[in-house]
Design a protein around this motif. Structure first.
Motif, PDB file in Angstrom:
ATOM      1  N   THR A 227       0.871  -1.180   0.000  1.00 42.43           N
ATOM      2  CA  THR A 227       0.000   0.000   0.000  1.00 42.43           C
ATOM      3  C   THR A 227       0.913   1.238   0.000  1.00 42.43           C
ATOM      4  OG1 THR A 227      -1.462  -1.337   1.367  1.00 42.43           O
ATOM      5  CG2 THR A 227      -2.124   0.920   1.029  1.00 42.43           C
ATOM      6  N   VAL A 228       1.669   1.325  -1.071  1.00 45.00           N
ATOM      7  CA  VAL A 228       2.772   2.282  -1.116  1.00 45.00           C
ATOM      8  C   VAL A 228       2.875   2.891  -2.520  1.00 45.00           C
ATOM      9  CG1 VAL A 228       4.524   0.499  -1.714  1.00 45.00           C
ATOM     10  CG2 VAL A 228       5.215   2.499  -0.411  1.00 45.00           C
ATOM     11  N   ALA A 229       3.337   4.133  -2.593  1.00 41.72           N
ATOM     12  CA  ALA A 229       3.487   4.806  -3.888  1.00 41.72           C
ATOM     13  C   ALA A 229       4.662   4.218  -4.669  1.00 41.72           C
ATOM     14  CB  ALA A 229       3.696   6.298  -3.652  1.00 41.72           C
ATOM     15  N   LEU A 230       4.658   4.458  -5.982  1.00 43.73           N
ATOM     16  CA  LEU A 230       5.661   3.836  -6.860  1.00 43.73           C
ATOM     17  C   LEU A 230       6.615   4.867  -7.441  1.00 43.73           C
ATOM     18  CD1 LEU A 230       3.254   1.439  -8.815  1.00 43.73           C
ATOM     19  CD2 LEU A 230       4.638   0.917  -6.783  1.00 43.73           C
ATOM     20  N   LEU A 231       7.856   4.429  -7.641  1.00 44.51           N
ATOM     21  CA  LEU A 231       8.859   5.282  -8.279  1.00 44.51           C
ATOM     22  C   LEU A 231       8.820   5.035  -9.778  1.00 44.51           C
ATOM     23  CD1 LEU A 231      11.861   4.592  -5.849  1.00 44.51           C
ATOM     24  CD2 LEU A 231      10.241   6.500  -5.787  1.00 44.51           C
ATOM     25  N   HIS A 410      -6.638  -6.274   1.621  1.00 49.16           N
ATOM     26  CA  HIS A 410      -6.848  -5.151   0.703  1.00 49.16           C
ATOM     27  C   HIS A 410      -7.115  -3.893   1.523  1.00 49.16           C
ATOM     28  CE1 HIS A 410      -8.306  -7.848  -2.861  1.00 49.16           C
ATOM     29  NE2 HIS A 410      -7.122  -8.185  -2.398  1.00 49.16           N
ATOM     30  N   ARG A 411      -6.912  -2.748   0.883  1.00 50.05           N
ATOM     31  CA  ARG A 411      -7.280  -1.488   1.530  1.00 50.05           C
ATOM     32  C   ARG A 411      -8.795  -1.458   1.728  1.00 50.05           C
ATOM     33  NH1 ARG A 411      -7.507   3.435   0.214  1.00 50.05           N
ATOM     34  NH2 ARG A 411      -8.185   2.791  -1.853  1.00 50.05           N
ATOM     35  N   GLY A 412      -9.254  -0.655   2.651  1.00 48.40           N
ATOM     36  CA  GLY A 412     -10.707  -0.529   2.807  1.00 48.40           C
ATOM     37  C   GLY A 412     -11.219  -1.102   4.116  1.00 48.40           C
ATOM     38  N   GLY A 413     -10.340  -1.306   5.088  1.00 46.30           N
ATOM     39  CA  GLY A 413     -10.769  -1.784   6.409  1.00 46.30           C
ATOM     40  C   GLY A 413     -10.405  -3.226   6.674  1.00 46.30           C
ATOM     41  N   HIS A 414      -9.794  -3.911   5.692  1.00 51.89           N
ATOM     42  CA  HIS A 414      -9.518  -5.340   5.875  1.00 51.89           C
ATOM     43  C   HIS A 414      -8.330  -5.601   6.807  1.00 51.89           C
ATOM     44  CE1 HIS A 414     -12.596  -6.367   3.021  1.00 51.89           C
ATOM     45  NE2 HIS A 414     -12.112  -5.442   2.217  1.00 51.89           N
TER      46      HIS A 414
END
Ligand SMILES: Cc1cc2nc3c(=O)[nH]c(=O)nc-3n(C[C@H](O)[C@H](O)[C@H](O)COP(=O)(O)OP(=O)(O)OC[C@H]3O[C@@H](n4cnc5c(N)ncnc54)[C@H](O)[C@@H]3O)c2cc1C
Length: 430
Positions: A227-231, A410-414
């Protein structure tokens, strides 16, 4: 030496829940947190609103290796039980249109407060500034070596700063409390390891707790930021810096499409971010940072509401009306896109323009690091704990819960769903 039935290592979402359930089951419990306060990551979650749960809870929202474990844990403590737990604590929640659940206060501090209130009500012993440095087996249980970061670490301070109780003043089964004796050792029958992963180390979880599990022979699946931005080194990222659009994003590993997610795509100084990128980052980070694969791309559909055919018709219609190339994308995409695609638009090669709008590929050079990753992919191998109890298959009396395990939601509370449920299951065992 002070003796507890259970010591919980880590005062995050999983550890606090585990401590509450263990105490409710009638056991004496010590909750050790190395930071000066409990639940720092809860406060940071959901951009300060704390997305505590999703309206869909289930094993399918986790990595394949974790599904059997997640299915068993949610089978025992699923959505209704998690909601019931918080309702009992006094927390009211609401569900957004996208299924994400938040406290009605929209304040993560409400979530932490009700958990702390329950710990107080139950008189769970809490050690702050109290890092579990080591643990070893003794007859009938464990002995733990604790840090002595402050002269009197064994006191619990409420959110308003008042001291609620000191562990050293609580009745102990034998001997003096470590706050009095200053030795920093405790004994217990069972240990619940809930020390978190490696992301956002400033909030406490810096990966040190893996070593406590490794001591007993547990395998640590190499943790990587998720859950991280990409270079991405692409001229578009430079010229579109700060632009945010809704897009469909696909991660491609060794020329294979892996997953497509719709959401926000944000162009930044260093590459790509936004919710769609965060959602596809897990597989990319595992491939790049753990499996050392370099052939990785993300493909963006910048106009997901148009089929290629419909887009061709629309662009042809615009050209037929005499709209100049520089204004061809006006009303479809922010103005800066025309500048970024200037040379291509000038050629009026519709097939090439459509390819760029529907299948724009970006080569990924890396991911941002632990200070920005919302989650850790990796951790204690899920096959090494009993699916029913979360007890270690290697060491009797040792339990694991939360992000410390190789369970990536997954993102979203899981991820918080997993922390509450695994904490409750690990804490409920006798
Ligand atoms: C910015 C951000 C936003 C997020 N938003 C969401 C969201 O909205 N919804 C969602 O589902 N998930 C979200 N997550 C993920 C979620 O917050 C975590 O997965 C979850 O909090 C993990 O809980 P945990 O108790 O397992 O670990 P942690 O919360 O990391 O707790 C572990 C605790 O153990 C302590 N500790 C570690 N080692 C020791 C030791 N040796 N001795 C004593 N204490 C120790 C640490 O200090 C820490 O407090 C977010 C994460 C971040 C970083």
């Amino acid at each position: 030496m002070i003796q507890y039935d259970v010591v919980v290592v880590g005062g995050g979402a999983a550890g606090m829940t585990a401590a509450i359930f263990a105490k409710r089951a009638g056991r004496s419990v010590l909750l050790c947190e190395k930071m000066p306060k409990l639940g720092k990551k809860i406060l940071a979650s959901g951009a300060g609103r704390c997305n505590i749960l999703s309206d869909k809870v289930g094993a399918e929202f986790y990595n394949t290796e974790a599904r059997a474990l997640a299915a068993s844990v949610f089978g025992q403590f699923g959505k209704d039980k998690i909601l019931g737990f918080f309702k009992e604590l006094g927390l009211e929640v609401y569900t957004q249109d996208d299924g994400r659940m938040f406290p009605v206060t929209d304040q993560a501090s409400s979530v932490l407060k009700v958990l702390e209130m329950e710990l107080e009500r139950l008189k769970v012993s809490v050690g702050l500034n109290c890092e579990v440095k080591n643990l070893h087996i003794i007859q009938g249980g464990f002995e733990l070596k604790l840090s002595q970061a402050t002269p009197s670490p064994f006191r619990h301070t409420s959110l308003d700063g008042s001291v609620l109780w000191r562990i050293s003043s609580l009745p102990s089964k034998r001997g003096r409390g470590p706050g009095e004796g200053g030795r920093g050792d405790v004994r217990c029958g069972e240990v619940i390891l809930a020390g978190g992963g490696r992301s956002y180390p400033a909030l406490g979880s810096d990966g040190n707790a893996y070593a406590l599990a490794q001591k007993f022979g547990h395998t640590i699946v190499e943790p990587v930021p998720s859950t991280v931005a990409l270079l991405v080194k692409d001229p578009w990222c430079h010229s579109l810096q700060g632009q945010k659009i809704r897009a469909a994003v696909t991660n491609r590993i060794q020329n294979k499409n892996i997953r497509t997610v719709s959401g926000e795509l944000l162009f930044t100084q260093y590459g790509l971010s936004g919710t769609a990128i965060l959602d596809v980052s897990e597989e990319i980070s595992i491939a790049m940072n753990r499996e050392r694969i370099r052939e990785i791309q993300v493909e963006a559909d910048l106009l997901p509401s148009f089929s290629e055919e419909a887009l061709k018709t629309e662009l042809s219609r615009r050209l037929a009306r005499g709209i100049s190339a520089e204004h061809l994308l006006e009303g479809l995409l922010p103005a800066k896109f025309s500048a970024a695609m200037k040379s291509l638009l000038g050629k009026k090669d519709l097939a090439a323009i459509i390819l760029d709008l529907k299948h724009r590929r970006f080569k990924v050079d890396g991911t941002r690091g632990w200070n920005e990753a919302e989650f850790t992919a990796g951790g204690v191998a899920t096959g090494e704990v009993h699916v029913k109890t979360l007890e270690s298959k290697i060491q009797k009396g040792l339990y694991l819960a939360g992000e410390m395990l190789d369970v990536n939601g997954h993102r979203g509370g899981h991820n918080l769903a997993w922390a509450w449920a695994s904490g409750a299951v690990a804490g409920s065992q006798k």
